[in-house]
Design an enzyme around this catalytic site. Structure first.
Site, PDB file in Angstrom:
ATOM      1  N   SER A  36      36.658 -20.557   5.575  1.00  0.00           N
ATOM      2  CA  SER A  36      37.812 -21.909   5.720  1.00  0.00           C
ATOM      3  C   SER A  36      37.705 -22.767   4.559  1.00  0.00           C
ATOM      4  O   SER A  36      37.561 -22.388   3.713  1.00  0.00           O
ATOM      5  CB  SER A  36      37.915 -22.135   7.577  1.00  0.00           C
ATOM      6  N   ASP A  51      44.417 -13.455  11.160  1.00  0.00           N
ATOM      7  CA  ASP A  51      44.501 -14.987  10.954  1.00  0.00           C
ATOM      8  C   ASP A  51      45.364 -16.067  11.508  1.00  0.00           C
ATOM      9  O   ASP A  51      46.415 -16.463  11.050  1.00  0.00           O
ATOM     10  CB  ASP A  51      43.388 -15.463   9.879  1.00  0.00           C
ATOM     11  N   HIS A  54      40.030 -15.538  12.895  1.00  0.00           N
ATOM     12  CA  HIS A  54      40.080 -16.425  12.110  1.00  0.00           C
ATOM     13  C   HIS A  54      38.493 -17.161  11.262  1.00  0.00           C
ATOM     14  O   HIS A  54      37.807 -16.875  10.551  1.00  0.00           O
ATOM     15  CB  HIS A  54      40.803 -18.259  11.731  1.00  0.00           C
TER      16      HIS A  54
END
Length: 248
Positions: free
Chosen positions: A93, A194, A224
């Site tokens: 991320s 996600d 995610h």
């Protein structure tokens, strides 16, 4: 400020092949710990730092921002360079954005990149709302814990400090403009589903970097936080494959 149990940084000394891992926004090293442990078990030198303001309280994080986080991972990269390590940088991320920032700024020191659901572009509603909301409220509901697996939890804040998020958004725009400076071999792993980062973020990375060795993998069985989800072993295996390719 006491560190939450499980949020401690991870470090392992192996040979002269190293991997520097960067965790995500409001998360902690706990979210990447299995990944780091797999690499250490394979004999690699591994660094997984705790980013400033993370792993304690969201109020402490509110006193930090993008420049603090970049400085922390850049210092780790410099220390690995001083050890003579060939270093692959990975991230989840926002950690993927940090990895890309290092690769753009220090191309000679980053031998490869492993990006898991990298966040370089947020949703349109978020981009528009945060600059205004941060002046009205200090935080918003958290975004952690997006996992398909049922019996694992991510150690992440339940609130998002909006001032800190705003620094990340501004830095993301600068990073996008600099993605052409990224030349390292790159593997991008993105989850088919996600709920945190839009698919356009990964697409933007793949279309903008100058790397000639670029590979994409779709993680069909994870959300995610794929580093704690069903596809975590595939992430570790893909990382080891890249390390062996760039540092035989």
């Amino acid at each position: 400020m006491p560190v939450l149990p499980g949020a401690e940084p991870f470090s392992a000394d192996g040979g002269d092949r190293a991997v520097l891992l960067c965790h995500g926004f409001t998360g902690s090293p706990q979210g990447l710990r299995p990944w780091a442990q797999d690499l250490a078990d394979a004999g690699l030198t591994v660094r997984l730092p705790r980013l400033p303001g993370h792993g304690t309280t969201w109020q402490e994080m509110a006193r930090t921002g993008w420049d603090d986080w970049v400085a922390a991972v850049a210092a780790e990269l410099a220390a690995l360079r001083a050890r003579g390590c060939t270093t692959v940088v990975g991230g989840l991320s926002m950690g993927g954005a940090l990895a890309l920032r290092l690769a753009a700024d220090h191309p000679g020191d980053v031998a490869g990149l492993v990006l898991v659901n990298p966040s370089v572009r947020q949703g349109a509603r978020e981009r528009l709302a945060v600059p205004v909301l941060r002046r009205l409220v200090a935080s918003a509901p958290g975004v952690g814990g997006d996992l398909r697996v049922r019996d694992v939890a991510e150690l992440a804040y339940d609130r998002v400090p909006l001032g800190s998020l705003h620094t990340f958004q501004r830095a993301s725009r600068e990073l996008v403009r600099d993605l052409h400076r990224v030349v390292a071999p790159l593997v991008l792993l993105r989850s088919a589903v996600d709920h945190v980062v839009p698919p356009s973020s990964s697409a933007l990375v793949l279309s903008s970097v100058s790397s000639t060795d670029v590979r994409e993998h779709v993680l069909a069985d994870s959300y995610h936080v794929a580093t704690l989800d069903h596809d975590a072993p595939a992430i570790s295996a893909t990382t080891l494959d890249l390390v062996r390719r760039v540092a035989p």
